[in-house]
Write a protein that holds these residues in place. Structure first.
Motif, PDB file in Angstrom:
ATOM      1  N   ALA A  79       0.819  -1.215   0.000  1.00  0.00           N
ATOM      2  CA  ALA A  79       0.000   0.000   0.000  1.00  0.00           C
ATOM      3  C   ALA A  79       0.851   1.263   0.000  1.00  0.00           C
ATOM      4  CB  ALA A  79      -0.925   0.001   1.213  1.00  0.00           C
ATOM      5  N   ARG A  80       2.065   1.149   0.491  1.00  0.00           N
ATOM      6  CA  ARG A  80       2.963   2.309   0.549  1.00  0.00           C
ATOM      7  C   ARG A  80       4.178   2.124  -0.369  1.00  0.00           C
ATOM      8  NH1 ARG A  80      -0.888   4.292   1.732  1.00  0.00           N
ATOM      9  NH2 ARG A  80      -1.513   5.399   3.640  1.00  0.00           N
ATOM     10  N   ASN A  81       3.942   1.390  -1.451  1.00  0.00           N
ATOM     11  CA  ASN A  81       4.967   1.194  -2.492  1.00  0.00           C
ATOM     12  C   ASN A  81       6.296   0.713  -1.927  1.00  0.00           C
ATOM     13  OD1 ASN A  81       3.283   2.035  -4.698  1.00  0.00           O
ATOM     14  ND2 ASN A  81       3.540   4.146  -3.973  1.00  0.00           N
ATOM     15  N   ARG A  92      -6.992  -5.153   0.742  1.00  0.00           N
ATOM     16  CA  ARG A  92      -8.007  -6.177   0.997  1.00  0.00           C
ATOM     17  C   ARG A  92      -9.055  -6.207  -0.114  1.00  0.00           C
ATOM     18  NH1 ARG A  92      -6.597 -10.404   3.993  1.00  0.00           N
ATOM     19  NH2 ARG A  92      -6.163  -9.941   6.174  1.00  0.00           N
ATOM     20  N   LEU A  93      -9.238  -5.089  -0.786  1.00  0.00           N
ATOM     21  CA  LEU A  93     -10.223  -5.031  -1.858  1.00  0.00           C
ATOM     22  C   LEU A  93      -9.563  -5.367  -3.185  1.00  0.00           C
ATOM     23  CD1 LEU A  93     -13.111  -4.279  -2.799  1.00  0.00           C
ATOM     24  CD2 LEU A  93     -12.276  -1.937  -3.124  1.00  0.00           C
ATOM     25  N   ALA A  94     -10.092  -6.403  -3.837  1.00  0.00           N
ATOM     26  CA  ALA A  94      -9.584  -6.767  -5.160  1.00  0.00           C
ATOM     27  C   ALA A  94     -10.268  -5.926  -6.230  1.00  0.00           C
ATOM     28  CB  ALA A  94      -9.823  -8.252  -5.434  1.00  0.00           C
ATOM     29  N   ASP A 102      -7.903   6.945  -2.583  1.00  0.00           N
ATOM     30  CA  ASP A 102      -6.536   6.782  -3.073  1.00  0.00           C
ATOM     31  C   ASP A 102      -6.611   6.323  -4.528  1.00  0.00           C
ATOM     32  OD1 ASP A 102      -4.203   4.667  -3.566  1.00  0.00           O
ATOM     33  OD2 ASP A 102      -3.504   6.131  -2.100  1.00  0.00           O
ATOM     34  N   PRO A 103      -5.713   6.812  -5.396  1.00  0.00           N
ATOM     35  CA  PRO A 103      -5.755   6.408  -6.809  1.00  0.00           C
ATOM     36  C   PRO A 103      -5.751   4.895  -7.009  1.00  0.00           C
ATOM     37  CG  PRO A 103      -4.256   8.255  -6.531  1.00  0.00           C
ATOM     38  CD  PRO A 103      -4.677   7.835  -5.153  1.00  0.00           C
ATOM     39  N   LYS A 104      -5.008   4.166  -6.165  1.00  0.00           N
ATOM     40  CA  LYS A 104      -4.963   2.707  -6.291  1.00  0.00           C
ATOM     41  C   LYS A 104      -6.327   2.090  -5.993  1.00  0.00           C
ATOM     42  CE  LYS A 104      -1.387   0.336  -4.928  1.00  0.00           C
ATOM     43  NZ  LYS A 104      -0.317  -0.242  -4.089  1.00  0.00           N
ATOM     44  N   THR A 105      -7.030   2.666  -5.028  1.00  0.00           N
ATOM     45  CA  THR A 105      -8.373   2.180  -4.695  1.00  0.00           C
ATOM     46  C   THR A 105      -9.347   2.548  -5.792  1.00  0.00           C
ATOM     47  OG1 THR A 105      -7.909   2.446  -2.328  1.00  0.00           O
ATOM     48  CG2 THR A 105     -10.217   2.226  -2.982  1.00  0.00           C
ATOM     49  N   SER A 106      -9.228   3.777  -6.272  1.00  0.00           N
ATOM     50  CA  SER A 106     -10.124   4.256  -7.322  1.00  0.00           C
ATOM     51  C   SER A 106     -10.084   3.367  -8.566  1.00  0.00           C
ATOM     52  CB  SER A 106      -9.754   5.697  -7.694  1.00  0.00           C
ATOM     53  OG  SER A 106     -10.612   6.201  -8.685  1.00  0.00           O
ATOM     54  N   ILE A 116     -14.520   5.233   3.921  1.00  0.00           N
ATOM     55  CA  ILE A 116     -13.358   5.174   3.017  1.00  0.00           C
ATOM     56  C   ILE A 116     -12.061   5.258   3.807  1.00  0.00           C
ATOM     57  CG2 ILE A 116     -12.095   6.480   1.257  1.00  0.00           C
ATOM     58  CD1 ILE A 116     -14.857   7.178   0.040  1.00  0.00           C
ATOM     59  N   ASN A 117     -12.011   6.142   4.794  1.00  0.00           N
ATOM     60  CA  ASN A 117     -10.797   6.289   5.601  1.00  0.00           C
ATOM     61  C   ASN A 117     -10.460   4.997   6.344  1.00  0.00           C
ATOM     62  OD1 ASN A 117     -10.292   8.928   4.865  1.00  0.00           O
ATOM     63  ND2 ASN A 117     -11.394   9.818   6.594  1.00  0.00           N
ATOM     64  N   ILE A 118     -11.476   4.347   6.896  1.00  0.00           N
ATOM     65  CA  ILE A 118     -11.241   3.085   7.604  1.00  0.00           C
ATOM     66  C   ILE A 118     -10.745   2.015   6.634  1.00  0.00           C
ATOM     67  CG2 ILE A 118     -12.391   1.154   8.781  1.00  0.00           C
ATOM     68  CD1 ILE A 118     -14.100   3.220  10.242  1.00  0.00           C
TER      69      ILE A 118
END
Length: 295
Positions: free
Chosen positions: A52-54, A178-180, A203-207, A168-170
């Motif tokens: 998550a933090r590269n 955790r989200l695929a 976050d762009p990765k989540t988006s 979203i923050n949580i």
């Protein structure tokens, strides 16, 4: 060709070795752990925070420390179904009895079935079901899939932007990687406007994991078909299966899973039994296995 293949293999092994080293570095930075924190911080967990933090150890360390503080305060592993079952009476969020093509746990969300107005209880209900979905992941599987059905959504039953932001923050800060994928099926225009407001917090990765699917859009339907077997997929999502939520039956399943949760976290807890909306201390039967993933 042989040299290229050997070089590729060596490169992969070097990456794996570097990642292992970063996991060890992060564990050393965390220092001694005990109790639930020790149980939580598996190597797989540390990898998710690093991902998550590269793979920046300092940033992953800060993120994980914040999660451990949050878990110590919020105690998500101690939430029990009977505490929040009223939130699930309409089936607005529940764990599906099928998996995606990759064998991942599936959470179904139906925001149009919103039945309460307490933001905190709404969030606790979702956190409980995320923890439950993680508990039910197959061995070696780290992520889950979300299916969101917008049938019945209106301005009167939609959650606030503030509640969405808190959720979203949580999810982003305390459940990284955790989200695929999340499929938003046939969202109405009111949600599209709502999403523009909350996307700012994503976050762009989540988006990138959020996919809008429209029945008349061939490409989006095909994308969904690549993740789900149409025979397992409920009709509400363009599939052939029937989706039925039985609150009493689901409550029985969650009560059984609460026993599994207590055992996993090392709590001494009596099994519970739910029937006709009443909770009593009884011996629960063995958990009913979910349907096997589609082949």
């Amino acid at each position: 060709m042989f040299l290229w293949r050997k070089h590729s293999q060596n490169h992969h092994e070097n990456d794996a070795a570097q990642q292992d080293a970063k996991v060890s570095e992060l564990r050393a930075a965390l220092g001694p752990l005990s109790g639930s924190s020790l149980k939580y911080c598996t190597d797989a967990c540390l990898r998710r925070y690093l991902e998550a933090r590269n793979w920046n150890v300092d940033k992953a360390h800060k993120m994980l420390e914040e999660t451990l503080k949050w878990r110590a305060s919020y105690k998500p592993e101690e939430i029990r179904w009977h505490e929040i079952s009223h939130e699930g009476e309409t089936g607005k969020v529940f764990r599906a009895n099928f998996h995606d093509r990759y064998g991942r746990t599936v959470l179904i969300m139906r925001p149009g079935m919103q039945n309460t107005s307490c933001a905190e209880d709404n969030i606790r209900h979702l956190v409980y079901l995320i923890e439950n979905s993680i508990l039910n992941l197959a061995e070696g599987q780290e992520q889950m899939a979300w299916l969101i059905d917008f049938t019945g959504l209106s301005l009167s039953n939609s959650i606030s932007v503030r509640t969405a932001r808190d959720i979203i923050n949580i999810l982003q800060n305390h459940y990284p990687e955790r989200l695929a994928i999340a499929f938003l099926y046939n969202p109405p225009r009111i949600f599209e406007a709502f999403y523009k407001a909350v996307k700012y917090f994503l976050d762009p990765k989540t988006s990138q994991k959020v996919k809008f699917v429209y029945p008349k859009d061939k490409d989006s339907v095909e994308l969904m078909g690549s993740f789900f077997d149409i025979d397992n997929l409920p009709g509400e999502f363009g599939g052939k299966a029937t989706m039925k939520y039985d609150h009493e039956e689901f409550s029985q399943l969650m009560a059984q899973d609460d026993v599994k949760t207590a055992k996993y976290w090392g709590f001494d807890e009596k099994p519970t039994h739910i029937a006709s909306g009443r909770l009593g201390a009884q011996v629960a039967p063995e958990p009913t296995p979910l349907a096997p993933p589609a082949s």
